[in-house]
Design a protein around this motif. Structure first.
Motif, PDB file in Angstrom:
ATOM      1  N   TYR A 110       0.770   6.946   3.396  1.00 14.97           N
ATOM      2  CA  TYR A 110       1.473   6.809   4.671  1.00 14.97           C
ATOM      3  C   TYR A 110       2.900   7.351   4.537  1.00 14.97           C
ATOM      4  CZ  TYR A 110      -2.084   3.748   6.780  1.00 14.97           C
ATOM      5  OH  TYR A 110      -3.247   3.234   7.317  1.00 14.97           O
ATOM      6  N   TYR A 111       3.324   8.046   5.577  1.00 13.93           N
ATOM      7  CA  TYR A 111       4.724   8.497   5.657  1.00 13.93           C
ATOM      8  C   TYR A 111       5.460   7.619   6.649  1.00 13.93           C
ATOM      9  CZ  TYR A 111       8.803  11.296   6.898  1.00 13.93           C
ATOM     10  OH  TYR A 111      10.081  11.711   7.159  1.00 13.93           O
ATOM     11  N   ASP A 112       6.583   7.053   6.209  1.00  8.34           N
ATOM     12  CA  ASP A 112       7.423   6.218   7.065  1.00  8.34           C
ATOM     13  C   ASP A 112       8.564   7.080   7.613  1.00  8.34           C
ATOM     14  OD1 ASP A 112       9.221   4.430   8.218  1.00  8.34           O
ATOM     15  OD2 ASP A 112       8.783   2.848   6.766  1.00  8.34           O
ATOM     16  N   PRO A 113       8.554   7.419   8.904  1.00 15.06           N
ATOM     17  CA  PRO A 113       9.584   8.310   9.455  1.00 15.06           C
ATOM     18  C   PRO A 113      10.982   7.700   9.479  1.00 15.06           C
ATOM     19  CG  PRO A 113       8.188   7.438  11.200  1.00 15.06           C
ATOM     20  CD  PRO A 113       7.562   7.015   9.912  1.00 15.06           C
ATOM     21  N   GLU A 114      11.064   6.370   9.455  1.00 13.14           N
ATOM     22  CA  GLU A 114      12.378   5.726   9.463  1.00 13.14           C
ATOM     23  C   GLU A 114      13.016   5.755   8.078  1.00 13.14           C
ATOM     24  OE1 GLU A 114      12.017   1.837  11.088  1.00 13.14           O
ATOM     25  OE2 GLU A 114      11.422   2.538  13.087  1.00 13.14           O
ATOM     26  N   LYS A 115      12.242   5.456   7.067  1.00 10.82           N
ATOM     27  CA  LYS A 115      12.756   5.438   5.700  1.00 10.82           C
ATOM     28  C   LYS A 115      12.615   6.785   5.002  1.00 10.82           C
ATOM     29  CE  LYS A 115      11.621   0.545   5.019  1.00 10.82           C
ATOM     30  NZ  LYS A 115      10.847  -0.416   4.186  1.00 10.82           N
ATOM     31  N   LYS A 116      11.856   7.714   5.591  1.00  9.97           N
ATOM     32  CA  LYS A 116      11.617   9.039   5.000  1.00  9.97           C
ATOM     33  C   LYS A 116      10.923   8.921   3.641  1.00  9.97           C
ATOM     34  CE  LYS A 116      14.138  10.665   8.391  1.00  9.97           C
ATOM     35  NZ  LYS A 116      13.529  11.302   9.575  1.00  9.97           N
ATOM     36  N   THR A 117      10.052   7.946   3.518  1.00 12.68           N
ATOM     37  CA  THR A 117       9.382   7.700   2.237  1.00 12.68           C
ATOM     38  C   THR A 117       7.870   7.751   2.396  1.00 12.68           C
ATOM     39  OG1 THR A 117       9.464   5.310   2.637  1.00 12.68           O
ATOM     40  CG2 THR A 117      11.262   6.285   1.343  1.00 12.68           C
ATOM     41  N   ILE A 118       7.192   7.891   1.246  1.00 20.53           N
ATOM     42  CA  ILE A 118       5.732   7.937   1.221  1.00 20.53           C
ATOM     43  C   ILE A 118       5.213   6.816   0.321  1.00 20.53           C
ATOM     44  CG2 ILE A 118       3.760   9.250   0.342  1.00 20.53           C
ATOM     45  CD1 ILE A 118       5.039  11.758   1.345  1.00 20.53           C
ATOM     46  N   THR A 119       4.228   6.094   0.814  1.00 13.35           N
ATOM     47  CA  THR A 119       3.618   5.012   0.023  1.00 13.35           C
ATOM     48  C   THR A 119       2.114   5.244  -0.060  1.00 13.35           C
ATOM     49  OG1 THR A 119       3.418   3.630   2.006  1.00 13.35           O
ATOM     50  CG2 THR A 119       5.373   3.323   0.630  1.00 13.35           C
ATOM     51  N   THR A 120       1.542   4.821  -1.176  1.00 16.38           N
ATOM     52  CA  THR A 120       0.098   4.991  -1.376  1.00 16.38           C
ATOM     53  C   THR A 120      -0.637   3.802  -0.777  1.00 16.38           C
ATOM     54  OG1 THR A 120       0.477   6.222  -3.422  1.00 16.38           O
ATOM     55  CG2 THR A 120      -1.728   5.294  -3.081  1.00 16.38           C
ATOM     56  N   ARG A 121      -1.510   4.100   0.168  1.00 12.52           N
ATOM     57  CA  ARG A 121      -2.317   3.049   0.813  1.00 12.52           C
ATOM     58  C   ARG A 121      -3.661   2.877   0.106  1.00 12.52           C
ATOM     59  NH1 ARG A 121      -1.689  -1.466   3.786  1.00 12.52           N
ATOM     60  NH2 ARG A 121      -3.464  -1.820   5.176  1.00 12.52           N
ATOM     61  N   LYS A 122      -4.188   3.966  -0.445  1.00 10.71           N
ATOM     62  CA  LYS A 122      -5.490   3.942  -1.128  1.00 10.71           C
ATOM     63  C   LYS A 122      -5.461   5.025  -2.198  1.00 10.71           C
ATOM     64  CE  LYS A 122     -10.396   4.896  -0.103  1.00 10.71           C
ATOM     65  NZ  LYS A 122     -10.504   6.274  -0.613  1.00 10.71           N
ATOM     66  N   ARG A 123      -5.765   4.667  -3.440  1.00 18.35           N
ATOM     67  CA  ARG A 123      -5.704   5.616  -4.538  1.00 18.35           C
ATOM     68  C   ARG A 123      -6.931   6.529  -4.549  1.00 18.35           C
ATOM     69  NH1 ARG A 123      -1.933   5.674  -8.114  1.00 18.35           N
ATOM     70  NH2 ARG A 123      -0.479   3.928  -8.357  1.00 18.35           N
ATOM     71  N   ALA A 124      -6.670   7.811  -4.859  1.00 19.27           N
ATOM     72  CA  ALA A 124      -7.768   8.760  -5.000  1.00 19.27           C
ATOM     73  C   ALA A 124      -8.398   8.616  -6.374  1.00 19.27           C
ATOM     74  CB  ALA A 124      -7.244  10.181  -4.813  1.00 19.27           C
ATOM     75  N   ILE A 125      -9.668   8.934  -6.478  1.00 19.39           N
ATOM     76  CA  ILE A 125     -10.379   8.888  -7.750  1.00 19.39           C
ATOM     77  C   ILE A 125     -10.162  10.209  -8.484  1.00 19.39           C
ATOM     78  CG2 ILE A 125     -12.661   8.780  -8.847  1.00 19.39           C
ATOM     79  CD1 ILE A 125     -13.561   6.951  -6.606  1.00 19.39           C
TER      80      ILE A 125
END
Length: 269
Positions: A110-125
């Motif tokens: 997910y990209y947070d437009p307010e914080k300009k950051t990216i977080t992992t919601r689900k890890r790829a295999i």
């Protein structure tokens, strides 16, 4: 404010991915090979590719960016991108896609437009793959292409970001033009300042040459100013008086010499 102005752009997400992978090798718009020889429908284009700098455990992490729900729903070709990377992630604005909507092997960020950051919601295999020569050569050639615009798929996207982004189509040309005009004005001012400095330096050099001509040698600008001020402080009348006095002394000496010579001639007679 309209929804268009609030919309997240692919450029914003690419820039955040680049910051996330600042220690890795990261490129955007990465193709699976050269366009010229690829068969129709076989060319794959990753929105982003991060390569871990490791000889023993290299990892190619591919990214497909989705900024609208409709784009995600109508596009299924990104599932085949797993063939060219060890891990594949879908990156979208926060909350736009649910993790249950993706296959188990594909990750979600997910990209947070307010914080300009990216977080992992689900890890790829992680999957082992054979890195194709075509992909590796494209990566090398894309980095050597000086005409390439980083983070952008075309020049329109570049100018959108150049105009400070999030600008509606009807305002885009005006915003870009205003920015260019402002940049040109700033550069003209800087050039004028350089020209003025050059003129002042030429004047200083000319004064320095005159000072040297008259036997005044200085090594610091402050000394040059002091010596020049001292020379100019001497009034013109004082100089004329000195010359007149010198001439009077010379005339008196000549007269005495004439008188002595005349006296010697009288004695001989």
């Amino acid at each position: 404010m309209s929804a268009a102005k609030n919309a997240v752009t692919a450029f914003e997400i690419k820039r955040a991915l680049a910051e996330k992978h600042y220690k890795d090798f990261f490129i955007t718009e990465c193709k699976s090979g050269p366009t010229q020889i690829a068969a129709a429908g076989t060319l794959k284009i990753l929105d982003g590719l991060a390569i871990k700098k490791s000889w023993t455990a290299p990892c190619f992490t591919g990214y497909e960016i989705k900024v609208s729900r409709s784009d995600f729903l109508r596009d299924a070709k990104f599932y085949t991108y797993e063939e060219i990377c060890n891990c594949l992630y879908i990156v979208c604005p926060k909350g736009m896609i649910d993790r249950t909507e993706l296959p188990e092997s594909i990750g979600l960020m997910y990209y947070d437009p307010e914080k300009k950051t990216i977080t992992t919601r689900k890890r790829a295999i992680y999957r082992k793959i054979e890195y194709t020569p075509e992909l590796l050569l494209y990566i090398i050639f894309s980095r050597l292409d000086s005409d390439r615009i980083p983070f952008f798929s075309d020049r329109r996207a570049y100018f959108e970001a150049y105009a400070a982004g999030k600008t509606e189509n009807r305002d885009l040309a005006r915003a870009v033009n205003s920015r260019i005009v402002a940049d040109n004005a700033r550069m003209e001012r800087e050039l004028e300042e350089v020209a003025l400095f050059k003129q002042q330096y030429e004047v200083y050099k000319a004064i320095q040459d005159v000072i040297h001509k008259h036997g005044i040698w200085v090594f610091r600008p402050s000394d040059a100013v002091a010596e020049l001020d001292k020379a100019l402080s001497k009034s013109v009348p004082d100089g004329i008086t000195d010359i007149r006095q010198d001439m009077e002394r010379i005339a008196a000496r000549l007269k005495r010499m004439e008188e002595r010579e005349a006296g010697g001639e009288e004695e001989k007679a």
